[in-house]
Motif scaffolding. Structure first.
Motif, PDB file in Angstrom:
ATOM      1  N   UNK A 154      -0.313   0.104  -1.886  1.00  0.00           N
ATOM      2  CA  UNK A 154       0.324  -1.209  -2.035  1.00  0.00           C
ATOM      3  C   UNK A 154       0.108  -1.725  -3.464  1.00  0.00           C
ATOM      4  N   UNK A 155       1.197  -1.839  -4.226  1.00  0.00           N
ATOM      5  CA  UNK A 155       1.137  -2.216  -5.636  1.00  0.00           C
ATOM      6  C   UNK A 155       1.237  -3.727  -5.836  1.00  0.00           C
ATOM      7  N   UNK A 156       1.895  -4.436  -4.920  1.00  0.00           N
ATOM      8  CA  UNK A 156       2.167  -5.854  -5.150  1.00  0.00           C
ATOM      9  C   UNK A 156       3.283  -6.024  -6.171  1.00  0.00           C
ATOM     10  N   UNK A 174       2.543   5.677  -9.447  1.00  0.00           N
ATOM     11  CA  UNK A 174       1.272   5.967 -10.108  1.00  0.00           C
ATOM     12  C   UNK A 174       0.115   6.022  -9.113  1.00  0.00           C
ATOM     13  N   UNK A 175       0.038   5.070  -8.157  1.00  0.00           N
ATOM     14  CA  UNK A 175      -1.059   5.099  -7.196  1.00  0.00           C
ATOM     15  C   UNK A 175      -0.908   6.288  -6.251  1.00  0.00           C
ATOM     16  N   UNK A 176       0.338   6.622  -5.923  1.00  0.00           N
ATOM     17  CA  UNK A 176       0.563   7.802  -5.084  1.00  0.00           C
ATOM     18  C   UNK A 176      -0.056   9.044  -5.721  1.00  0.00           C
ATOM     19  N   UNK A 177       0.096   9.162  -7.055  1.00  0.00           N
ATOM     20  CA  UNK A 177      -0.431  10.340  -7.752  1.00  0.00           C
ATOM     21  C   UNK A 177      -1.959  10.367  -7.710  1.00  0.00           C
ATOM     22  N   UNK A 190       8.518   1.328   2.600  1.00  0.00           N
ATOM     23  CA  UNK A 190       9.394   0.629   1.660  1.00  0.00           C
ATOM     24  C   UNK A 190       8.817  -0.677   1.130  1.00  0.00           C
ATOM     25  N   UNK A 191       7.604  -1.040   1.507  1.00  0.00           N
ATOM     26  CA  UNK A 191       7.056  -2.352   1.138  1.00  0.00           C
ATOM     27  C   UNK A 191       5.942  -2.267   0.098  1.00  0.00           C
ATOM     28  N   UNK A 192       5.837  -1.162  -0.615  1.00  0.00           N
ATOM     29  CA  UNK A 192       4.715  -0.996  -1.542  1.00  0.00           C
ATOM     30  C   UNK A 192       4.730  -1.985  -2.702  1.00  0.00           C
ATOM     31  N   UNK A 193       5.913  -2.501  -3.086  1.00  0.00           N
ATOM     32  CA  UNK A 193       5.991  -3.454  -4.205  1.00  0.00           C
ATOM     33  C   UNK A 193       6.442  -4.832  -3.750  1.00  0.00           C
ATOM     34  N   UNK A 227      -5.146  -1.309  -2.283  1.00  0.00           N
ATOM     35  CA  UNK A 227      -4.631  -2.316  -3.217  1.00  0.00           C
ATOM     36  C   UNK A 227      -5.251  -2.181  -4.602  1.00  0.00           C
ATOM     37  N   UNK A 228      -4.617  -2.845  -5.578  1.00  0.00           N
ATOM     38  CA  UNK A 228      -5.154  -2.923  -6.942  1.00  0.00           C
ATOM     39  C   UNK A 228      -5.056  -4.359  -7.455  1.00  0.00           C
TER      40      UNK A 228
END
Length: 307
Positions: A154-156, A174-177, A190-193, A227-228
């Motif tokens: 979850x990037x926000x 980037x977080x997926x990697x 579909x809600x990561x951002x 989260x970040x």
């Protein structure tokens, strides 16, 4: 190779998100990155100052950039908080083409004999992990078998909008990697951002709770939301029971900071990562911390026995 960064924790990481601060420092140490906190740094103003003074919105974060330029021998600043990162980055981006604004900022900074020139470079944790540290180094430090763990990255909404410096704002990866380098399975969703509501939780709680409910419900099949952002973390952790009334899941959804999960994969202890500060760790997640996440079956049996 040792990387050296100026470090800007921001206010949240000293109060409501101390576990984020601790785990960032812990993980970056494991990855041979040296962090030096900016001397005499101050609040960046976050979102609260913008409604009071447009100039102050720039001067507060610019002061921290100027301190780096005048007192430190590095230009890159590691900024874990998404709101702080956005505020500092806005100074860099907006003064690049607006010299009148730059002059106004420096006039204000001159009372402390400070001057911002544009050399200091705020960088988000994800940017540094992917582009400086690299997934190969992250994989090389991973000690635990995380192959049974699935995560909803979850990037926000703040780290890539409106300035998409290091990733795609619509489909960030980037977080997926990072997760894949740890051996973790990133969940497809579909809600990561999607915005979690952040400060709307105070002024329009019904809107924020509906957003939190949608995010948690979409991510509920994963072992944890990762989260970040301190605001995203507290929104997704603290309001789970209220979000259930807006269509959110009834069962606890685990929510952890990315460096906490990285630390677990690197073999750090729960105390080193301050996991006792997290408000929403489901029994399945706690069982995984004790036993490892390599085998799903044993975790299911443990959770059933504890229940």
């Amino acid at each position: 190779m040792t990387h050296h960064y100026a470090y800007y924790p921001g206010c949240s990481l000293l109060e409501s998100a101390v576990e984020y601060d601790r785990s960032v420092r812990q993980v970056m140490d494991v990855l041979d990155a040296e962090l030096t906190e900016i001397p005499d740094w101050t609040c960046c103003g976050a979102s609260a100052v913008e409604s009071v003074s447009r100039l102050l919105t720039y001067v507060l974060p610019a002061r921290n950039l100027a301190l780096v330029e005048q007192l430190m021998d590095v230009d890159d600043i590691l900024v874990p908080c998404s709101a702080c990162y956005l505020n500092l980055l806005r100074v860099v981006e907006d003064t690049r083409h607006d010299k009148k604004l730059l002059a106004q900022i420096n006039e204000a900074l001159s009372v402390e004999d400070l001057r911002y020139t544009g050399r200091a470079k705020p960088r988000h944790l994800l940017d540094i992990l992917i582009n400086d540290v690299g997934t190969g180094a992250i994989a090389a430090r991973t000690e635990r078998d995380m192959s049974g763990f699935s995560a909803a990255a979850y990037y926000g909404c703040q780290i890539l909008r409106p300035y998409p410096v290091f990733d795609d704002p619509r489909q960030p990866r980037s977080m997926h990697l990072v997760l894949e380098a740890l051996g973790v399975k990133p969940m497809a969703w579909d809600d990561e951002a999607r915005c979690c509501g952040a400060s709307l939780m105070v002024t329009k709680p019904e809107a924020a709770l509906a957003s939190v409910a949608r995010i948690l419900d979409s991510a509920s099949q994963a072992d944890a939301v990762v989260t970040v952002c301190p605001m995203c973390q507290i929104n997704l952790e603290a309001y789970q029971s209220k979000a259930a009334g807006y269509g959110g899941p009834r069962e606890t959804v685990s929510v952890v900071y990315l460096p906490q999960l990285m630390g677990l994969a690197f073999g750090c202890t729960e105390d080193e990562l301050m996991l006792n500060k997290n408000m929403s760790l489901a029994p399945r997640f706690r069982a995984g911390m004790r036993q490892g996440w390599a085998t799903q079956g044993s975790l299911e049996e443990t959770v059933v026995e504890e229940a």
